[in-house]
Write an enzyme that holds these catalytic residues in place. Structure first.
Site, PDB file in Angstrom:
ATOM      1  N   HIS A 277       0.819  -1.212   0.000  1.00 39.65           N
ATOM      2  CA  HIS A 277       0.000   0.000   0.000  1.00 39.65           C
ATOM      3  C   HIS A 277       0.857   1.267   0.000  1.00 39.65           C
ATOM      4  CE1 HIS A 277      -3.904  -1.943   0.380  1.00 39.65           C
ATOM      5  NE2 HIS A 277      -3.391  -2.744   1.302  1.00 39.65           N
ATOM      6  N   ASP A 336      -0.351  -5.292   5.826  1.00 41.04           N
ATOM      7  CA  ASP A 336      -1.383  -6.133   5.235  1.00 41.04           C
ATOM      8  C   ASP A 336      -1.327  -6.119   3.709  1.00 41.04           C
ATOM      9  OD1 ASP A 336      -2.177  -3.371   5.333  1.00 41.04           O
ATOM     10  OD2 ASP A 336      -4.158  -4.002   4.667  1.00 41.04           O
ATOM     11  N   GLU A 337      -1.967  -7.104   3.113  1.00 38.90           N
ATOM     12  CA  GLU A 337      -2.207  -7.169   1.673  1.00 38.90           C
ATOM     13  C   GLU A 337      -0.945  -6.867   0.849  1.00 38.90           C
ATOM     14  OE1 GLU A 337      -6.969  -6.200   1.507  1.00 38.90           O
ATOM     15  OE2 GLU A 337      -5.582  -4.532   1.219  1.00 38.90           O
ATOM     16  N   VAL A 338       0.112  -7.584   1.173  1.00 42.34           N
ATOM     17  CA  VAL A 338       1.380  -7.397   0.475  1.00 42.34           C
ATOM     18  C   VAL A 338       1.460  -8.378  -0.694  1.00 42.34           C
ATOM     19  CG1 VAL A 338       3.883  -7.437   0.684  1.00 42.34           C
ATOM     20  CG2 VAL A 338       2.490  -6.626   2.601  1.00 42.34           C
TER      21      VAL A 338
END
EC number: 3.2.1.52
Length: 753
Positions: A277, A336-338
């Site tokens: 992100h 998160d969400e890597v």
């Protein structure tokens, strides 16, 4: 302060008493006789530890009476130090006809007591423009109070859409009113960098601004029917001949906001999300990547590169400035969400992993987090990360914030690893998910403790928070609507830790609305009861709505336009004799409009039963391991397996992140009638009975209930239900009712194939 151990407390039974509409309800409350009157002549005394609290208390009196109270060595209002009160936020409040005393060991405890008194004072004191009163009256009461959970948080994403400093102050004010104590501020993401970093000025001169994106366009489309979706013009500027959206906070603005929150005993927890992100940063500083690219990968945006020392230098420099602004013990790194696939393509990354004995990409992710945690610890801070940080191994000193409801073992693994855990599961604590009539109930009944933890392990769960992601929240009014009044249910759950008196809570909530009106909170109005949006009738039907608030006005239209404050008021029952569409909305005396209900009335004959021959129990069900945007696309796919189902539920064996299930067969209707069906889906579903569409809840979305009716004769009726899950956790519930009965599960004996 970030508390890392806390037990839950049992509370005494609540008593619904209109004199005490307090949310969250106190641990112990005993009503007294009489009242205590406060006038301009009333004196206030306080232990010298509580100077800030006297100032905060006097703001209430100044707003209500136009003057504050004078200090005295002894006053009929006293703020007292009590070393015997062990809880950090605990307090005792005693109000008699002769005086008022708040006792606590800490300033925080005193302030929590003040907020209780604030809710006992007239709602009009919240309106700065209201006529001042000559006296304020409080009911006699004895309260002993302390929270069940140490972490009672709210999160706000200011990256996707930006919010003004004035709104953040208002947000803090509402949090304080309901005794929430942690404000998690999501300051950076792919769509915008919102905090000034002096060592890297382009993060805000460039990274804080963008041209309109697809989410902005979606909001603009919705704004045609709902002004809350209008993008706030104060955050739109012209730069280099382009229309740009964005904004950022200076370091001084944030320091001032931290002080404002601290005065109300709220910690601001900053989040700088990395290693994923980070597009807003990479656009200006491409050295952060492994290959110079900045784009979306297979799943999410490409992350910064954990194999480059320059990445760690950047991260440490950024967080050093963040720590200078925010004194909070806890700092959030995201994590998160890597999308790790890009790391796996890099020769430099592979060499780095070999040199450091890192076995896989999940381990590399954890290497980055663990290294940053050591840096945080060296500065006297604790690291918080979203629950993905546990996947490659994490130190037991990191704090894990659990959000992935479809990975139920994540908080259990973290707790068993020794980590402190904060619960923020998407269902029901993502307040950017559209609310429906079940939302408040679901939040109120949320249990922060996973079932698989024993009593000792459960101590790792220090509380919970609700998250507001702002992709589809472009205005301050829309933000208000999404988090209020849901936050009051969470406040009660985390402070009182009681789920046994929901009706008492609802009664007290109704009394809070006038206070919220005066605070200019654009809250979501209560749902209109028993609304079936796809209505069926044989001869005639009647539109008759019981108002959930006495001063509401129910207005409607029949020409397809949206109800306005001057639309026809529904004062008496309206008889429906033909198929037509009616739009209905509630309005408050100050002009706030509730949700718009579109009721499609359809005159229908009874569907005759079918005679398929021999039938057996259950439904034929087909499972598809694939992603579908709409249920209509299922028919073009090939099923992966079939099974027999005796209920409308997803089998426990389903493990695919995205899937579809179809249910085919019959329901054995016990009597002629117009049946109502209620279909809750996360993501989407369509119910057909007797080849008639009864409920259309299609598409990829969070858990929302939709309903509809169908006229059925007694006997076997064809039954078709298609359900899709797009990834990120599923929910599927189907209930029915007949003749206004309470919705109930369809009996298994009804299903035939």
């Amino acid at each position: 302060m970030c508390v890392c151990t806390w037990g839950t407390l049992k509370t005494q039974a609540q008593t619904a008493d209109r004199r005490f509409p307090i949310i969250p309800y106190p641990t112990s409350l005993t009503a007294g006789a009489g009242t205590f009157k406060i006038t301009a002549a009333t004196k206030i005394s306080a232990d010298n530890r509580f100077g800030n609290e006297v100032l905060q208390f006097n703001k209430l009196f100044k707003q209500g009476m136009g003057v504050g109270l004078s200090p005295a060595k002894t006053g009929s209002i006293a703020l007292k130090y009590d070393a015997m009160i062990s809880a950090e936020e605990g307090y005792k409040l005693i109000i008699t006809p002769k005086g008022l005393t708040i006792a606590a060991k800490t300033p925080t405890g005193i302030f929590r007591g003040i907020e209780t008194i604030r809710q006992l004072l007239p709602a009009g004191i919240e309106d700065a423009g209201a006529k001042k009163l000559t006296a304020l009256t409080l009911p006699a009461v004895n309260i002993e109070d302390q929270p069940a959970y140490a972490w009672r948080g709210m999160h706000l994403d200011v990256s996707r859409h930006f919010f003004s400093i004035s709104y953040l102050r208002k947000f803090i004010d509402v949090m304080a009113l309901y005794k929430m104590n942690k404000f998690h501020l999501h300051l950076t993401d792919d769509q915008g960098w919102r905090i000034e970093i002096k060592k890297y000025p382009k993060l805000t001169t460039e990274g804080a601004w963008r041209t309109f994106n697809s989410q902005d366009s979606a909001c603009m489309k919705k704004a045609k029917d709902n002004p809350d979706f209008v993008i706030d013009p104060q955050h739109i500027v012209q730069k280099n001949g382009k229309t740009m959206y964005g904004g950022f906070y200076t370091q001084q603005q944030m320091k001032d906001l931290v002080a404002y929150a601290a005065a109300k005993h709220i910690d601001i927890i900053p989040e700088i999300d990395m290693p994923g992100h980070m597009m807003a940063a990479i656009n200006s500083y491409p050295f952060l990547t492994c290959n110079g690219e900045n784009k979306f990968g297979e799943l999410f945006s490409l992350p910064i590169c954990p194999a480059n020392e320059s990445t760690y230098e950047f991260a440490q420099n950024v967080f050093t400035e963040i720590m200078d602004i925010f004194p909070s013990k806890c700092i959030h790194i995201g994590g998160d969400e890597v999308d790790r696939t890009d790391w796996g393509k890099s020769v430099a990354v592979k060499e780095f992993m070999k040199q450091n004995g890192i076995k896989d990409l999940a381990g590399l992710h954890s290497y980055f987090i663990n290294r940053m945690e050591k840096f945080f610890n060296s500065k006297g801070r604790k690291l918080i990360g979203w629950d993905e940080i546990i996947e490659g191994g994490i130190s037991p000193t990191a704090i894990v914030m659990y959000w992935r409801g479809w990975v139920p073992d994540a908080p259990v693994k973290a707790a068993k690893n020794g980590n402190t855990v904060i619960m923020t599961p998407g269902e029901p604590l993502y307040f950017d998910n559209l609310p429906d009539k079940n939302s408040i109930y679901n939040v109120y009944h949320f249990n922060p403790i996973p079932k698989k933890l024993n009593a000792q392990e459960a101590k790792a769960i220090i509380g919970a928070q609700a998250n507001i992601w702002s992709e589809m929240i472009p205005s301050e009014n829309r933000a208000d609507y999404m988090f209020m009044p849901r936050m009051t249910a969470l406040a009660e759950r985390l402070w009182t830790n009681n789920t046994d008196d929901y009706q008492s809570y609802l009664n007290r909530l109704t009394q809070q609305y006038k206070r919220l009106d005066n605070l200019k909170v654009h809250y979501r109005l209560p749902d209109l009861p028993n609304m079936i949006t796809e209505r069926v009738f044989i001869a005639t039907d009647t539109l008759n709505i019981n108002k959930p608030m006495a001063d509401m006005q129910i207005r409607f239209t029949t020409d397809g336009t949206l109800p306005q404050a001057n639309s026809t008021e529904l004062k008496t029952p309206l008889v429906i004799a033909k198929s037509e569409t009616i739009k209905v909305a509630a309005f408050t005396p100050i002009g706030s409009r509730g949700d718009i209900y579109t009721i499609n009335y359809k005159k229908q004959t009874y569907a005759e039963p079918v005679k398929p021959g021999t039938v057996t129990p259950g439904l034929n069900s087909t499972y598809y391991k694939a992603f579908f945007k709409q249920t209509s696309l299922i028919s073009k796919a090939k099923g992966d397996s079939i099974f027999i189902s005796n209920s409308i539920s997803v089998p426990s064996t389903v493990t695919a992140p995205s899937f579809a299930i179809t249910y085919r067969g019959y329901i054995d209707v016990p009597a002629d009638g117009v049946y109502s069906f209620y279909l809750t889906c996360d993501d989407g579903g369509v119910l057909k009975i007797a080849d008639r569409v009864v409920v259309d809840n299609d598409g990829n979305h969070s858990a929302i209930e939709k309903n509809g009716q169908v006229a059925l004769r007694k006997g076997l009726q064809k039954f078709d239900l298609d359900f899709i899950e797009g990834g990120g956790g599923f929910k599927l519930i189907l209930k029915y009712s007949l003749n206004g009965s309470e919705p109930a599960e369809i009996p298994a004996s009804w299903f035939k194939k």
